[in-house]
Design an enzyme around this catalytic site. Structure first.
Site, PDB file in Angstrom:
ATOM      1  CG  ASP A  62      -7.167  62.780 -12.822  1.00  0.00           C
ATOM      2  OD1 ASP A  62      -8.042  63.418 -13.442  1.00  0.00           O
ATOM      3  OD2 ASP A  62      -6.092  63.274 -12.457  1.00  0.00           O
ATOM      4  CE1 TYR A 154     -15.725  75.939 -10.953  1.00  0.00           C
ATOM      5  CE2 TYR A 154     -17.056  77.934 -10.882  1.00  0.00           C
ATOM      6  CZ  TYR A 154     -16.888  76.594 -10.581  1.00  0.00           C
ATOM      7  OH  TYR A 154     -17.876  75.908  -9.912  1.00  0.00           O
ATOM      8  CE  LYS A 158     -17.801  73.878 -12.981  1.00  0.00           C
ATOM      9  NZ  LYS A 158     -18.079  72.455 -12.751  1.00  0.00           N
TER      10      LYS A 158
HETATM   11  P1  NAD Z   1     -15.928  69.600  -3.752  1.00  0.00           P
HETATM   12  O1  NAD Z   1     -14.576  70.201  -3.843  1.00  0.00           O
HETATM   13  O2  NAD Z   1     -16.423  69.086  -2.453  1.00  0.00           O
HETATM   14  O3  NAD Z   1     -16.128  68.439  -4.834  1.00  0.00           O
HETATM   15  C1  NAD Z   1     -15.400  68.318  -6.014  1.00  0.00           C
HETATM   16  C2  NAD Z   1     -14.963  66.876  -6.117  1.00  0.00           C
HETATM   17  O4  NAD Z   1     -14.296  66.675  -7.372  1.00  0.00           O
HETATM   18  C3  NAD Z   1     -13.959  66.498  -5.013  1.00  0.00           C
HETATM   19  O5  NAD Z   1     -14.365  65.281  -4.409  1.00  0.00           O
HETATM   20  C4  NAD Z   1     -12.650  66.323  -5.755  1.00  0.00           C
HETATM   21  O6  NAD Z   1     -11.788  65.383  -5.155  1.00  0.00           O
HETATM   22  C5  NAD Z   1     -13.173  65.853  -7.113  1.00  0.00           C
HETATM   23  N1  NAD Z   1     -12.163  66.024  -8.163  1.00  0.00           N
HETATM   24  C6  NAD Z   1     -11.421  67.125  -8.415  1.00  0.00           C
HETATM   25  N2  NAD Z   1     -10.599  66.890  -9.442  1.00  0.00           N
HETATM   26  C7  NAD Z   1     -10.827  65.616  -9.858  1.00  0.00           C
HETATM   27  C8  NAD Z   1     -10.290  64.785 -10.866  1.00  0.00           C
HETATM   28  N3  NAD Z   1      -9.301  65.213 -11.672  1.00  0.00           N
HETATM   29  N4  NAD Z   1     -10.775  63.535 -11.019  1.00  0.00           N
HETATM   30  C9  NAD Z   1     -11.742  63.069 -10.212  1.00  0.00           C
HETATM   31  N5  NAD Z   1     -12.292  63.801  -9.218  1.00  0.00           N
HETATM   32  C10 NAD Z   1     -11.832  65.062  -9.048  1.00  0.00           C
HETATM   33  O7  NAD Z   1     -16.917  70.711  -4.316  1.00  0.00           O
HETATM   34  P2  NAD Z   1     -18.485  70.718  -4.594  1.00  0.00           P
HETATM   35  O8  NAD Z   1     -18.947  72.025  -4.146  1.00  0.00           O
HETATM   36  O9  NAD Z   1     -19.140  69.477  -4.123  1.00  0.00           O
HETATM   37  O10 NAD Z   1     -18.445  70.757  -6.200  1.00  0.00           O
HETATM   38  C11 NAD Z   1     -19.048  69.776  -7.024  1.00  0.00           C
HETATM   39  C12 NAD Z   1     -19.323  70.412  -8.380  1.00  0.00           C
HETATM   40  O11 NAD Z   1     -20.269  71.471  -8.226  1.00  0.00           O
HETATM   41  C13 NAD Z   1     -18.080  71.029  -9.042  1.00  0.00           C
HETATM   42  O12 NAD Z   1     -18.080  70.745 -10.422  1.00  0.00           O
HETATM   43  C14 NAD Z   1     -18.283  72.523  -8.816  1.00  0.00           C
HETATM   44  O13 NAD Z   1     -17.656  73.303  -9.808  1.00  0.00           O
HETATM   45  C15 NAD Z   1     -19.790  72.634  -8.866  1.00  0.00           C
HETATM   46  N6  NAD Z   1     -20.321  73.823  -8.174  1.00  0.00           N
HETATM   47  C16 NAD Z   1     -20.147  73.986  -6.830  1.00  0.00           C
HETATM   48  C17 NAD Z   1     -20.662  75.147  -6.241  1.00  0.00           C
HETATM   49  C18 NAD Z   1     -20.504  75.430  -4.761  1.00  0.00           C
HETATM   50  O14 NAD Z   1     -20.783  76.558  -4.330  1.00  0.00           O
HETATM   51  N7  NAD Z   1     -20.114  74.492  -3.942  1.00  0.00           N
HETATM   52  C19 NAD Z   1     -21.344  76.089  -7.015  1.00  0.00           C
HETATM   53  C20 NAD Z   1     -21.482  75.874  -8.372  1.00  0.00           C
HETATM   54  C21 NAD Z   1     -20.981  74.722  -8.952  1.00  0.00           C
END
Ligand code: NAD
Length: 276
Positions: A62, A154, A158
């Site tokens: 984590d 959020y 960010k």
């Molecule tokens: P996702 O939910 O598939 O991936 C997030 C990952 O972080 C998951 O595997 C989750 O288990 C892990 N996670 C959460 N809390 C955690 C913790 N305390 N310790 C370790 N791991 C933890 O989502 P994603 O879309 O792949 O997002 C990845 C990143 O991209 C994130 O930071 C998200 O904010 C950012 N993001 C995503 C989008 C989108 O539209 N998908 C847009 C902008 C930014």
């Protein structure tokens, strides 16, 4: 292209799903050894099994615990003998306005999205210094610079990540450690599909229909696929970006250049100034 990350050892947080899993796949294709970390071991193992044996090491942890952050960095040192690249990708995105959001929820979002990268960098940087340098890539969001209703925690986490990255780039540039931020717009991952499920239901459509509505005013008119974000992350991890630090890259299909007043006018079928 391949071999752009030959000989590099990378640590990717949140590597079991979505963007993190795609970064792992691309890093391995480019020749890196990769440690993926996250909270759900079975998802991490699935990613590792899909890639060539010996290229990926799984470590459950984590990012909001400094003890676990240090253990993740130790796992990378044990697996690859050094740490060249840290990708702070783990994140969560629960909603709620300032009045609505429970204080514990606010704290959890800040702990994972902002304090998590801080703890990971705190654990990794001393080893990068010993190693003669490194590249840190922090995954923020379009929401760092353009606001979505009811997402204060959020957005704040960010936006804070951009400031933290710039401060790190300044302090550790003299040690040949680079730190850059990538801000994706909507990307088709579990996180986005989960967020769009309610919209799809209220519009009586499927996820595809909801995504069309979501991206109606985005110049490219669609969300990204994960591989459209991975390209720049590979570039920032590689020596091709060796003079690039402290930057913020918007990968948002052009969303951040749109004026919402103009979008409102065009959605009424008009051009600015009244013409059709
Ligand atoms: P996702 O939910 O598939 O991936 C997030 C990952 O972080 C998951 O595997 C989750 O288990 C892990 N996670 C959460 N809390 C955690 C913790 N305390 N310790 C370790 N791991 C933890 O989502 P994603 O879309 O792949 O997002 C990845 C990143 O991209 C994130 O930071 C998200 O904010 C950012 N993001 C995503 C989008 C989108 O539209 N998908 C847009 C902008 C930014």
């Amino acid at each position: 292209m391949s071999g752009r990350l030959n000989g590099k050892v990378a640590l990717i947080t949140g590597g079991g799903t979505g963007l993190g899993a795609d970064f792992a796949r691309r890093f391995v294709e480019e020749g890196a050894k990769v440690v993926i970390t996250g909270r759900r071991r079975e998802l991490l193992e699935k990613v590792a099994e899909s890639l060539p044996a010996g290229t990926v090491f799984v470590f459950q942890g984590d990012v909001s615990s400094f003890e676990q952050a240090k253990a993740m960095v130790d796992a990378a040192l044990m697996f690859g003998g050094k740490l060249d690249v840290l990708v702070n990708n783990a994140g969560i995105d629960p909603a709620g306005t300032v009045v609505e959001i429970p204080i514990e929820q606010w704290q959890k979002i800040i702990d994972i999205n902002l304090t998590g990268p801080f703890l990971m960098m705190k654990a990794a940087i001393p080893h990068m210094i010993k190693n003669g340098g490194g590249s840190i890539i922090n995954i923020a969001s379009l929401a760092a610079v353009r606001n979505i209703p009811a997402m204060p925690a959020y957005s704040a986490s960010k936006a804070g990540l951009i400031g933290l990255t710039q401060a790190t780039a300044l302090d550790y540039g003299p040690y040949n450690i680079r730190a850059n931020v990538v801000c994706p717009g909507p990307v088709r991952t579990e996180m986005l599909e989960h967020s769009m499920a309610g919209l799809a239901q209220s519009l009586n459509t499927d996820i595809g229909g909801a995504l069309n509505t979501l991206t109606r005013f985005v110049p490219l008119r669609r969300p990204a696929t994960p591989d459209e974000i991975s390209g720049i992350v590979v570039f920032l991890a590689s020596d091709e970006s060796s003079f690039m630090t402290g930057t913020t890259s918007m990968l948002d299909g052009g969303a951040s250049i749109v004026d919402p007043c103009g979008a409102a006018v065009s959605s009424a079928g008009m051009n600015w100034g009244g013409g059709k």
